[in-house]
Design a protein around this motif. Structure first.
Motif, PDB file in Angstrom:
ATOM      1  N   HIS A  69      48.107  73.488  52.280  1.00  0.00           N
ATOM      2  CA  HIS A  69      47.963  74.434  51.180  1.00  0.00           C
ATOM      3  C   HIS A  69      46.888  73.917  50.214  1.00  0.00           C
ATOM      4  CE1 HIS A  69      49.264  77.608  48.516  1.00  0.00           C
ATOM      5  NE2 HIS A  69      49.198  76.741  47.522  1.00  0.00           N
ATOM      6  N   PRO A  70      46.010  74.745  49.704  1.00  0.00           N
ATOM      7  CA  PRO A  70      45.867  76.177  49.975  1.00  0.00           C
ATOM      8  C   PRO A  70      45.132  76.427  51.294  1.00  0.00           C
ATOM      9  CG  PRO A  70      44.206  75.521  48.380  1.00  0.00           C
ATOM     10  CD  PRO A  70      45.055  74.299  48.667  1.00  0.00           C
ATOM     11  N   CYS A  71      45.554  77.436  51.971  1.00  0.00           N
ATOM     12  CA  CYS A  71      45.043  77.787  53.301  1.00  0.00           C
ATOM     13  C   CYS A  71      43.815  78.703  53.137  1.00  0.00           C
ATOM     14  CB  CYS A  71      46.169  78.473  54.070  1.00  0.00           C
ATOM     15  SG  CYS A  71      45.791  78.812  55.763  1.00  0.00           S
ATOM     16  N   THR A  72      42.666  78.116  52.830  1.00  0.00           N
ATOM     17  CA  THR A  72      41.459  78.883  52.509  1.00  0.00           C
ATOM     18  C   THR A  72      40.709  79.310  53.773  1.00  0.00           C
ATOM     19  OG1 THR A  72      40.090  76.908  52.386  1.00  0.00           O
ATOM     20  CG2 THR A  72      41.176  77.623  50.336  1.00  0.00           C
ATOM     21  N   LEU A  73      39.793  80.233  53.600  1.00  0.00           N
ATOM     22  CA  LEU A  73      38.969  80.709  54.702  1.00  0.00           C
ATOM     23  C   LEU A  73      38.180  79.560  55.319  1.00  0.00           C
ATOM     24  CD1 LEU A  73      37.825  83.033  56.429  1.00  0.00           C
ATOM     25  CD2 LEU A  73      36.082  83.342  54.653  1.00  0.00           C
ATOM     26  N   GLU A  74      37.605  78.709  54.503  1.00  0.00           N
ATOM     27  CA  GLU A  74      36.802  77.594  55.001  1.00  0.00           C
ATOM     28  C   GLU A  74      37.639  76.660  55.874  1.00  0.00           C
ATOM     29  OE1 GLU A  74      36.946  78.515  51.708  1.00  0.00           O
ATOM     30  OE2 GLU A  74      35.032  79.579  51.764  1.00  0.00           O
ATOM     31  N   LYS A  75      38.857  76.351  55.436  1.00  0.00           N
ATOM     32  CA  LYS A  75      39.744  75.489  56.226  1.00  0.00           C
ATOM     33  C   LYS A  75      40.114  76.158  57.549  1.00  0.00           C
ATOM     34  CE  LYS A  75      42.066  73.071  52.418  1.00  0.00           C
ATOM     35  NZ  LYS A  75      43.379  72.873  51.769  1.00  0.00           N
ATOM     36  N   MET A  76      40.376  77.459  57.502  1.00  0.00           N
ATOM     37  CA  MET A  76      40.758  78.179  58.720  1.00  0.00           C
ATOM     38  C   MET A  76      39.609  78.209  59.722  1.00  0.00           C
ATOM     39  SD  MET A  76      43.913  79.043  58.431  1.00  0.00           S
ATOM     40  CE  MET A  76      44.136  80.323  59.633  1.00  0.00           C
ATOM     41  N   LEU A  77      38.402  78.512  59.241  1.00  0.00           N
ATOM     42  CA  LEU A  77      37.242  78.567  60.135  1.00  0.00           C
ATOM     43  C   LEU A  77      36.961  77.199  60.754  1.00  0.00           C
ATOM     44  CD1 LEU A  77      34.861  80.920  58.115  1.00  0.00           C
ATOM     45  CD2 LEU A  77      36.304  81.501  60.083  1.00  0.00           C
ATOM     46  N   GLN A  78      37.107  76.136  59.961  1.00  0.00           N
ATOM     47  CA  GLN A  78      36.892  74.787  60.480  1.00  0.00           C
ATOM     48  C   GLN A  78      37.943  74.437  61.534  1.00  0.00           C
ATOM     49  OE1 GLN A  78      34.235  72.631  59.813  1.00  0.00           O
ATOM     50  NE2 GLN A  78      35.137  71.694  61.622  1.00  0.00           N
ATOM     51  N   SER A  79      39.187  74.810  61.294  1.00  0.00           N
ATOM     52  CA  SER A  79      40.249  74.535  62.268  1.00  0.00           C
ATOM     53  C   SER A  79      40.006  75.281  63.577  1.00  0.00           C
ATOM     54  CB  SER A  79      41.610  74.934  61.705  1.00  0.00           C
ATOM     55  OG  SER A  79      42.019  74.020  60.735  1.00  0.00           O
TER      56      SER A  79
END
Length: 181
Positions: A69-79
């Motif tokens: 958390h926070p589950c941001t767009l940047e973190k999601m795209l990197q994952s």
């Protein structure tokens, strides 16, 4: 006589598992993933709930990308990018991302819906363009709307099955998705 040959590639599947119970939707996503790929080393799990790592390990899925958390767009795209070395990606769950979007873009009681929709569309487009099979779980609350038009995705979704798409229609859909990311 020499007949021309063309190499065919296996299509990639996109599945959404939705329900009101997060444990059951997570377990269903794991069950589906194990059906696609018998070797758990070829399955990557993106965990946004921060509490199901034991469940994933119990299924044999140890390739875990934790999005805290926070589950941001940047973190999601990197994952997603990190997990594309595998054959199957399980995103558990999308509701953490949506909750973060709502919290980040909420200003004095008003929501910046254009930013929320754009970020959501970018994530969906990235998942649709992935080189892997993608399984997404989402916990749907009773008060949440479910139609694609709510998220601005109705123009990206095609009625009928994917087999009915002509090559021209497929390229048009692909262009729309690419334009979002």
């Amino acid at each position: 006589m020499n007949l021309p040959s063309e190499k065919t590639t296996q299509g990639k599947v996109r599945i959404v598992v939705k329900g009101q119970d997060s444990f059951r939707t997570s377990a269903a996503a794991m069950f589906i993933a194990s059906g696609f790929e018998r070797n758990p080393d070829n399955v990557a799990v993106i965990d946004t709930n921060s509490n199901y790592h034991k469940l994933f390990a119990g299924w044999g899925f140890h390739q875990l990308s934790q999005v805290n958390h926070p589950c941001t767009l940047e973190k999601m795209l990197q994952s997603i990018e990190d997990c594309e070395t595998k054959k199957v990606i399980v995103l558990d769950s999308l509701d953490s991302f949506v909750s973060t979007l709502l919290a980040i873009h909420s200003h004095e009681g008003e929501k910046d819906w254009i930013s929320i929709l754009k970020n959501f569309q970018i994530l969906v487009a990235r998942l649709m363009l992935s080189s892997c099979h993608v399984i997404v779980s989402i916990r749907i609350r009773k008060e949440m709307p479910e139609g694609p038009e709510v998220f601005g995705l109705d123009e990206l979704l095609v009625s009928g099955s994917i087999r009915e798409l002509s090559s021209c229609e497929f390229e048009n859909l692909k262009s729309k998705l690419i334009s979002l990311i």
